[in-house]
Design an enzyme around this catalytic site. Structure first.
Site, PDB file in Angstrom:
ATOM      1  CG  ASP A 160      44.674  49.038  49.369  1.00  0.00           C
ATOM      2  OD1 ASP A 160      44.411  48.133  48.552  1.00  0.00           O
ATOM      3  OD2 ASP A 160      44.985  50.196  49.041  1.00  0.00           O
ATOM      4  CG  LEU A 161      42.988  42.830  48.705  1.00  0.00           C
ATOM      5  CD1 LEU A 161      41.948  42.484  47.649  1.00  0.00           C
ATOM      6  CD2 LEU A 161      43.499  41.564  49.380  1.00  0.00           C
ATOM      7  CB  SER A 175      33.259  42.445  41.862  1.00  0.00           C
ATOM      8  OG  SER A 175      32.393  43.532  42.089  1.00  0.00           O
ATOM      9  CE1 TYR A 200      36.025  41.088  38.118  1.00  0.00           C
ATOM     10  CE2 TYR A 200      34.489  40.401  36.403  1.00  0.00           C
ATOM     11  CZ  TYR A 200      34.981  40.287  37.687  1.00  0.00           C
ATOM     12  OH  TYR A 200      34.415  39.388  38.555  1.00  0.00           O
ATOM     13  N   GLY A 226      37.928  39.479  47.830  1.00  0.00           N
ATOM     14  CA  GLY A 226      38.289  40.898  47.747  1.00  0.00           C
ATOM     15  C   GLY A 226      38.780  41.282  46.363  1.00  0.00           C
ATOM     16  N   GLY A 227      38.504  42.510  45.974  1.00  0.00           N
ATOM     17  CA  GLY A 227      38.991  43.032  44.701  1.00  0.00           C
ATOM     18  C   GLY A 227      37.879  43.686  43.918  1.00  0.00           C
ATOM     19  CB  SER A 242      34.735  36.250  36.850  1.00  0.00           C
ATOM     20  OG  SER A 242      33.625  36.718  36.114  1.00  0.00           O
TER      21      SER A 242
HETATM   22  P1  NAI Z   1      31.722  43.024  45.622  1.00  0.00           P
HETATM   23  O1  NAI Z   1      32.188  44.105  44.716  1.00  0.00           O
HETATM   24  O2  NAI Z   1      30.366  43.145  46.244  1.00  0.00           O
HETATM   25  O3  NAI Z   1      32.793  42.806  46.793  1.00  0.00           O
HETATM   26  C1  NAI Z   1      34.174  42.952  46.592  1.00  0.00           C
HETATM   27  C2  NAI Z   1      34.774  43.527  47.859  1.00  0.00           C
HETATM   28  O4  NAI Z   1      36.179  43.677  47.641  1.00  0.00           O
HETATM   29  C3  NAI Z   1      34.202  44.902  48.236  1.00  0.00           C
HETATM   30  O5  NAI Z   1      33.666  44.883  49.538  1.00  0.00           O
HETATM   31  C4  NAI Z   1      35.393  45.842  48.119  1.00  0.00           C
HETATM   32  O6  NAI Z   1      35.415  46.869  49.115  1.00  0.00           O
HETATM   33  C5  NAI Z   1      36.576  44.890  48.279  1.00  0.00           C
HETATM   34  N1  NAI Z   1      37.774  45.439  47.637  1.00  0.00           N
HETATM   35  C6  NAI Z   1      37.868  46.016  46.411  1.00  0.00           C
HETATM   36  N2  NAI Z   1      39.113  46.458  46.203  1.00  0.00           N
HETATM   37  C7  NAI Z   1      39.821  46.157  47.326  1.00  0.00           C
HETATM   38  C8  NAI Z   1      41.166  46.374  47.721  1.00  0.00           C
HETATM   39  N3  NAI Z   1      42.054  47.003  46.920  1.00  0.00           N
HETATM   40  N4  NAI Z   1      41.539  45.952  48.944  1.00  0.00           N
HETATM   41  C9  NAI Z   1      40.675  45.319  49.760  1.00  0.00           C
HETATM   42  N5  NAI Z   1      39.377  45.082  49.448  1.00  0.00           N
HETATM   43  C10 NAI Z   1      38.962  45.499  48.228  1.00  0.00           C
HETATM   44  O7  NAI Z   1      31.815  41.651  44.791  1.00  0.00           O
HETATM   45  P2  NAI Z   1      31.096  40.261  45.075  1.00  0.00           P
HETATM   46  O8  NAI Z   1      29.910  40.154  44.194  1.00  0.00           O
HETATM   47  O9  NAI Z   1      30.954  40.038  46.512  1.00  0.00           O
HETATM   48  O10 NAI Z   1      32.184  39.268  44.473  1.00  0.00           O
HETATM   49  C11 NAI Z   1      33.221  38.744  45.281  1.00  0.00           C
HETATM   50  C12 NAI Z   1      34.307  38.161  44.369  1.00  0.00           C
HETATM   51  O11 NAI Z   1      33.733  37.177  43.525  1.00  0.00           O
HETATM   52  C13 NAI Z   1      34.960  39.203  43.454  1.00  0.00           C
HETATM   53  O12 NAI Z   1      36.330  38.890  43.321  1.00  0.00           O
HETATM   54  C14 NAI Z   1      34.272  39.001  42.118  1.00  0.00           C
HETATM   55  O13 NAI Z   1      35.102  39.344  41.050  1.00  0.00           O
HETATM   56  C15 NAI Z   1      33.977  37.502  42.165  1.00  0.00           C
HETATM   57  N6  NAI Z   1      32.806  37.166  41.357  1.00  0.00           N
HETATM   58  C16 NAI Z   1      31.554  37.453  41.812  1.00  0.00           C
HETATM   59  C17 NAI Z   1      30.444  37.137  41.057  1.00  0.00           C
HETATM   60  C18 NAI Z   1      29.049  37.359  41.548  1.00  0.00           C
HETATM   61  O14 NAI Z   1      28.133  37.016  40.803  1.00  0.00           O
HETATM   62  N7  NAI Z   1      28.820  37.906  42.744  1.00  0.00           N
HETATM   63  C19 NAI Z   1      30.600  36.520  39.725  1.00  0.00           C
HETATM   64  C20 NAI Z   1      31.964  36.254  39.347  1.00  0.00           C
HETATM   65  C21 NAI Z   1      33.019  36.568  40.148  1.00  0.00           C
HETATM   66  C1  15L Z   2      30.948  38.891  37.678  1.00  0.00           C
HETATM   67  O1  15L Z   2      32.110  38.522  37.506  1.00  0.00           O
HETATM   68  C2  15L Z   2      30.630  40.033  38.568  1.00  0.00           C
HETATM   69  O2  15L Z   2      31.482  40.079  39.695  1.00  0.00           O
HETATM   70  C3  15L Z   2      29.182  40.038  39.037  1.00  0.00           C
HETATM   71  O3  15L Z   2      28.890  41.304  39.593  1.00  0.00           O
HETATM   72  C4  15L Z   2      28.237  39.735  37.879  1.00  0.00           C
HETATM   73  O4  15L Z   2      28.340  40.737  36.901  1.00  0.00           O
HETATM   74  C5  15L Z   2      28.622  38.379  37.274  1.00  0.00           C
HETATM   75  O5  15L Z   2      29.985  38.351  36.891  1.00  0.00           O
HETATM   76  C6  15L Z   2      27.776  38.020  36.051  1.00  0.00           C
HETATM   77  O6  15L Z   2      28.344  37.727  35.009  1.00  0.00           O
HETATM   78  O7  15L Z   2      26.551  37.988  36.180  1.00  0.00           O
END
Ligand code: NAI
Ligand code: 15L
Length: 264
Positions: free
Chosen positions: A49-50, A73, A134, A70-71, A109
């Site tokens: 847990d972060l 999203s 967020y 992590g975190g 983001s």
């Molecule tokens: P996701 O929600 O699929 O993955 C995030 C992971 O962080 C999850 O597996 C979750 O269990 C873990 N997590 C959440 N809280 C936690 C905690 N307290 N301790 C440890 N682990 C924790 O998100 P995704 O899409 O993989 O995004 C990864 C990162 O990139 C995030 O930080 C997100 O904000 C950022 N991001 C992603 C975008 C996208 O389009 N996929 C766009 C902009 C930013």
């Molecule tokens: C983000 O920051 C989110 O993590 C992702 O789930 C999408 O919503 C993305 O932005 C987006 O703007 O499409």
């Protein structure tokens, strides 16, 4: 590298990067609060847990690089954002400070700038305009990363990811899409360059309809190779043209701009 840490390894980007980043290190350390699955060859799995400082220090020890996905999203109640994105990020940069400053990719983001209109082309020097709690947490993350760089020399890439999914899922993503392969190429590049500093990079593929100018980070030598345009016909057929005043068509952050404050 000997050991590369990927946090958020159970999430969308963590899963997509797991095989793509394997060539960067002898061992991948895959961490998440959620199940990541079995460790494969040259992998270690850590449950963390972060928000737990001691666990984060243990997770970071022995790592030469960190890809921090992590975190929380998306928009969520504030206490969840507080744990994952505020306390968690402080714990991560503090752990890096005491464990030899491994380079860190901070997954920021586009929601740090979500209230800018879609017809404004942004550089990394334009002001933040977060569109959600967020988005505010990612503004804090960028400030924290910057302070650890300026005060302690922590090298860290601040990546303002647009929308990183297998393909663009809607019309807005024709501007914001970042392919998994372009993301993996950028992460590879940030560990190759002799000096990284703390660049702010817009995380989007080579989309002709894009809104962001990466000129300030041109020296990094990352050239995205994919384009959302390849999916335009499919996306436009699936989604009717939005009304002109629809936030999804007005603001860069799209629907996040009209998200309410989430309560438990
Ligand atoms: P996701 O929600 O699929 O993955 C995030 C992971 O962080 C999850 O597996 C979750 O269990 C873990 N997590 C959440 N809280 C936690 C905690 N307290 N301790 C440890 N682990 C924790 O998100 P995704 O899409 O993989 O995004 C990864 C990162 O990139 C995030 O930080 C997100 O904000 C950022 N991001 C992603 C975008 C996208 O389009 N996929 C766009 C902009 C930013
Ligand atoms: C983000 O920051 C989110 O993590 C992702 O789930 C999408 O919503 C993305 O932005 C987006 O703007 O499409």
């Amino acid at each position: 590298m000997k050991r590369l840490l990927i946090t958020g390894a159970a999430g969308g980007l963590g899963r997509a990067m797991r095989s793509r980043l394997a060539p960067l290190a002898d061992t991948l350390r895959l961490a998440d609060i959620a199940p990541v699955g079995e460790a494969g060859a040259n992998e270690e799995v850590v449950t963390c847990d972060l928000a737990d400082a001691a666990a984060v220090h243990e997770m970071v020890a022995g790592c030469d690089g960190i890809v921090h996905f992590g975190g929380v999203s998306v928009e969520r109640p504030f206490d969840e954002i507080l744990n994952g994105n505020i306390i968690g990020l402080y714990n991560l940069y503090e752990a890096a400070r005491t464990h030899g400053h491994p380079r860190i990719l901070f997954a920021s983001s586009n929601h740090t700038v979500g209230f800018h209109p879609q017809d404004k082309r942004l550089t990394a020097s334009d002001p933040m305009r977060p569109d959600s709690l967020y988005g505010v947490s990612k503004c804090y993350g960028e400030a924290l990363a910057s302070m650890y760089h300026d005060k302690f020399g922590q090298e860290t890439l601040i990546l303002r990811i647009g929308s990183s999914f297998p393909k663009p899922a809607n019309r807005r993503m024709l501007s914001t899409w970042l392919s998994y392969d372009d993301l993996a190429r950028l992460i590879t590049r940030m560990f190759e360059v002799p000096r990284l500093g703390r660049p702010i990079v817009w995380g989007a593929s080579d989309n002709p309809a894009g809104w962001w100018d990466n000129g300030e980070a041109g020296w990094l030598g990352w050239r995205p190779q994919d384009s959302a345009e390849a999916f335009r016909a499919e996306v436009e057929a699936a989604e009717p043209l939005p009304a002109r005043d629809d936030p999804a068509a007005v603001y860069q952050g799209g629907a996040f701009c009209v998200e309410p404050i989430h309560k438990k």
